[in-house]
Design an enzyme around this catalytic site. Structure first.
Site, short mmCIF file in Angstrom:
data_model
loop_
_atom_site.label_atom_id
_atom_site.label_comp_id
_atom_site.label_asym_id
_atom_site.label_seq_id
_atom_site.Cartn_x
_atom_site.Cartn_y
_atom_site.Cartn_z
N ASN A 34 9.21 5.37 15.18
CA ASN A 34 9.00 4.80 16.72
C ASN A 34 8.94 3.43 16.98
O ASN A 34 8.67 2.97 18.01
CB ASN A 34 7.44 5.47 17.06
CG ASN A 34 6.24 4.77 16.27
OD1 ASN A 34 6.65 3.92 15.49
ND2 ASN A 34 5.19 5.24 16.69
N ASP A 61 7.76 9.63 17.64
CA ASP A 61 6.12 9.21 17.68
C ASP A 61 5.47 10.47 16.95
O ASP A 61 5.17 11.55 17.65
CB ASP A 61 5.33 8.85 18.96
CG ASP A 61 4.09 8.66 18.94
OD1 ASP A 61 3.27 8.38 19.70
OD2 ASP A 61 3.60 8.69 17.48
N SER A 127 -0.56 5.17 -2.40
CA SER A 127 -0.76 3.90 -2.86
C SER A 127 -2.06 3.87 -4.13
O SER A 127 -2.82 4.49 -4.07
CB SER A 127 -1.31 3.00 -1.78
OG SER A 127 -2.00 1.91 -2.07
N THR A 129 -4.11 1.95 -3.91
CA THR A 129 -5.45 1.51 -3.44
C THR A 129 -6.67 2.69 -3.66
O THR A 129 -7.62 2.38 -3.29
CB THR A 129 -5.10 1.18 -1.94
OG1 THR A 129 -6.23 0.51 -1.47
CG2 THR A 129 -5.11 2.32 -1.12
N TYR A 152 -7.51 1.53 5.72
CA TYR A 152 -6.15 1.98 5.49
C TYR A 152 -6.20 2.68 4.20
O TYR A 152 -5.50 3.71 3.98
CB TYR A 152 -5.40 0.54 5.17
CG TYR A 152 -4.19 0.82 4.28
CD1 TYR A 152 -4.37 0.34 2.94
CD2 TYR A 152 -3.03 1.36 4.77
CE1 TYR A 152 -3.22 0.57 1.98
CE2 TYR A 152 -1.89 1.62 4.03
CZ TYR A 152 -2.15 1.06 2.75
OH TYR A 152 -0.90 1.27 1.71
N LYS A 156 -5.10 6.81 3.02
CA LYS A 156 -4.25 7.30 1.93
C LYS A 156 -4.92 8.51 1.32
O LYS A 156 -4.20 9.31 0.81
CB LYS A 156 -3.86 6.17 1.14
CG LYS A 156 -2.82 5.20 1.61
CD LYS A 156 -1.52 5.96 2.00
CE LYS A 156 -0.77 4.94 2.54
NZ LYS A 156 0.56 5.46 3.20
N ASN A 203 0.68 -9.72 2.98
CA ASN A 203 1.10 -9.49 1.16
C ASN A 203 1.49 -10.72 0.64
O ASN A 203 2.18 -11.67 1.27
CB ASN A 203 2.01 -8.56 1.24
CG ASN A 203 1.68 -7.16 1.64
OD1 ASN A 203 2.07 -6.45 2.50
ND2 ASN A 203 0.34 -6.79 0.93
N ARG A 235 -1.69 -7.74 -10.73
CA ARG A 235 -1.22 -6.78 -10.06
C ARG A 235 0.03 -6.17 -10.66
O ARG A 235 0.45 -6.86 -11.76
CB ARG A 235 -0.77 -7.02 -8.50
CG ARG A 235 -1.98 -7.44 -7.69
CD ARG A 235 -2.80 -6.14 -7.37
NE ARG A 235 -3.69 -6.57 -6.17
CZ ARG A 235 -4.95 -7.02 -6.74
NH1 ARG A 235 -5.27 -7.39 -7.83
NH2 ARG A 235 -5.91 -7.50 -5.63
N ARG A 299 -10.43 -13.33 -1.47
CA ARG A 299 -10.37 -12.62 -0.25
C ARG A 299 -11.28 -11.48 -0.41
O ARG A 299 -10.96 -10.87 -1.44
CB ARG A 299 -8.86 -12.36 0.06
CG ARG A 299 -8.64 -11.39 1.16
CD ARG A 299 -7.08 -11.29 1.42
NE ARG A 299 -6.45 -10.26 0.34
CZ ARG A 299 -5.03 -9.94 0.35
NH1 ARG A 299 -4.34 -10.30 1.37
NH2 ARG A 299 -4.77 -9.03 -0.51
C1 WQD Z 1 -1.76 -9.38 -3.78
C2 WQD Z 1 -2.72 -10.44 -4.55
C3 WQD Z 1 -4.38 -11.44 -3.23
C4 WQD Z 1 -1.70 -13.17 -0.14
C5 WQD Z 1 -2.29 -4.31 -0.59
C6 WQD Z 1 -2.42 -3.07 -0.32
C7 WQD Z 1 -1.78 -1.89 -1.13
C8 WQD Z 1 -0.21 -1.83 -0.65
C9 WQD Z 1 0.15 -3.60 -0.80
C10 WQD Z 1 0.26 -2.07 1.66
C11 WQD Z 1 -3.98 -10.46 -4.40
C12 WQD Z 1 -3.28 -12.43 -3.26
C13 WQD Z 1 -2.09 -12.44 -1.34
C14 WQD Z 1 -1.76 -14.60 -0.09
C15 WQD Z 1 -2.85 -14.57 -2.34
N1 WQD Z 1 0.13 -1.57 0.61
N2 WQD Z 1 -2.71 -13.14 -2.09
N3 WQD Z 1 -2.32 -15.01 -1.14
O1 WQD Z 1 -3.90 -6.43 -1.74
O2 WQD Z 1 -2.82 -5.96 -4.00
O3 WQD Z 1 -2.32 -4.48 -2.08
O4 WQD Z 1 -0.71 -4.38 -0.24
O5 WQD Z 1 1.43 -2.70 1.91
O6 WQD Z 1 -1.92 -0.53 -0.75
O7 WQD Z 1 -3.71 -2.80 -0.85
O8 WQD Z 1 -1.55 -6.84 -1.91
O9 WQD Z 1 -0.02 -8.70 -1.52
O10 WQD Z 1 -1.93 -8.56 -0.06
O11 WQD Z 1 -2.08 -9.23 -2.60
O12 WQD Z 1 -3.51 -15.12 -3.02
O13 WQD Z 1 -1.49 -15.11 0.84
O14 WQD Z 1 -2.11 -11.68 -4.08
O15 WQD Z 1 -5.41 -11.97 -3.16
O16 WQD Z 1 -4.60 -10.79 -5.26
P1 WQD Z 1 -2.49 -6.00 -2.55
P2 WQD Z 1 -1.22 -8.38 -1.25
#
Ligand code: WQD
Length: 342
Positions: A34, A61, A127, A129, A152, A156, A203, A235, A299
């Site tokens: 959508n 949608d 995910s 998550t 979010y 999931k 991200n 990660r 964060r």
């Molecule tokens: C990764 C690491 C941040 C941004 C989330 C969702 C997951 C998936 C991916 C959605 C962390 C660090 C990030 C920044 C930073 N789905 N960071 N500075 O939080 O592991 O996962 O996104 O798309 O379901 O939970 O991913 O990329 O946000 O963070 O230091 O400006 O990078 O603290 O350690 P995350 P992320």
């Protein structure tokens, strides 16, 4: 093969890469979106990469039950891959009702439409998550899920349960695979499709590439006092093309009746933990750019460390991530430069 796959949210980051791989594998694909969370850049890119100017696109949608039903009436759908959902963790905390309504209603309508049509294979985009802050890493599919740290993430978990229960009650009409992604990053090697976050990226990798191209002033690394080797979070960063190929393996497993249960779960990760600092350093090194970054406070809601044990997917589906972080970061940078017309 004359098999048709409906890709809901197919114009998005993951959906577009999966569509490319499904077409390459010989599937018929119907892209439905959508465009609430993306523009047509990636859909146009998919047509260029695959040469399929005739790729069917339906503006749908899925929160509208009639629209969802109409798609299943119009096409002989053998499998649906459901990506259509909102996915910004922070936004979901600020707007929980919008997330529950959109992410749950759209999925409920897809399942109802599939059932009304006599059933089909369902591949759900889940995910890591759902594992929250795991007690032990790497996580396997048996690792207990934990209460989500965001609405979010909770959608999931709830969609996983909705799917499991609906498959069980469907008397074999629905078969499903849940893919639990870790951190999808990168872009297609053609630099014609990639991640296109709206506004300020949540991200890490899009924030890195936008800082490197000059769209963002400075990257904040959220926290360097975690109990990890270099103090930054760990990660499992998986290349988006590796992730896309996992969907083809999963769809084929369902189509060929190779499943061992009617609802299967697979972790889709590399099994390789990488820290934020390692990723930043690798990006600078492989692309020959200097990134403006600083350490910033943690964060809220971030997990210290999570990465996959991908053994089950390797063994059962024959799928394995093959791309290195360096290759992925090169592709991410090429995509950002393409967006900037460079
Ligand atoms: C990764 C690491 C941040 C941004 C989330 C969702 C997951 C998936 C991916 C959605 C962390 C660090 C990030 C920044 C930073 N789905 N960071 N500075 O939080 O592991 O996962 O996104 O798309 O379901 O939970 O991913 O990329 O946000 O963070 O230091 O400006 O990078 O603290 O350690 P995350 P992320």
């Amino acid at each position: 093969m004359d098999k048709t796959v409906l890709v809901s949210g197919g114009a998005g980051f993951i959906g577009s890469h999966v569509t490319v791989e499904l077409l390459a594998a010989g599937y018929n694909v119907v892209v439905a979106d959508n465009f609430s969370n993306c523009d047509r850049t990636c859909f146009e890119g998919v047509k260029k990469i695959t040469g399929r100017e005739d790729l069917p696109l339906e503006v749908v949608d899925f929160c509208n039950a009639d629209e969802a039903k109409a798609i299943f009436e119009k096409y002989p759908i053998d499998a649906v891959i459901h990506f259509a959902a909102f996915k910004a963790v922070g936004e979901s905390v600020a707007k929980p009702l919008m997330y529950y309504k959109n992410n749950l209603q759209s999925f409920l309508n897809v399942l109802q439409a599939a059932l009304d049509k006599g059933g089909c294979n369902v591949l759900f985009s889940s995910s890591a998550t759902v594992y929250g802050e795991p007690d032990k890493v790497p996580v396997t599919e048996e690792t207990p899920r934990k209460p989500a740290t965001s609405p979010y993430g909770n959608t999931k978990t709830m969609c996983e349960d909705i799917l499991r229960d609906t498959v069980k009650a469907s008397e074999g009409k629905l078969k499903s695979i849940l893919l639990r992604y870790f951190n999808p990053i990168g872009a297609h090697p053609s630099a014609l499709i990639g991640e296109l976050p709206r506004g300020v990226p949540n991200n890490l990798v899009p924030f890195i590439t936008q800082t490197a191209i000059g769209k963002r002033e400075c990257l904040s690394i959220f926290g360097n006092d975690y109990p990890t080797p270099d103090g930054t979070c760990l990660r499992d960063y998986i290349d988006i093309v590796d992730l896309a190929k996992a969907h083809v393996f999963a769809v084929t497993r369902m189509m060929e009746g190779k499943m061992k249960q009617d609802c299967e779960v697979f972790n889709v990760g590399t099994g390789r933990p990488v820290s934020v600092l390692e990723l930043v350093n690798a990006f600078e090194k492989v692309n020959g750019v200097k990134l403006n970054w600083k350490f910033a406070p943690r964060r809220p809601g971030d997990v210290t460390a999570i990465w996959a044990d991908p053994t089950l997917a390797n063994r059962e589906m024959g799928w394995k991530a093959t791309r290195t972080v360096e290759e992925t970061l090169k592709a991410a940078w090429a995509w950002e430069k393409h967006l900037a017309g460079k």
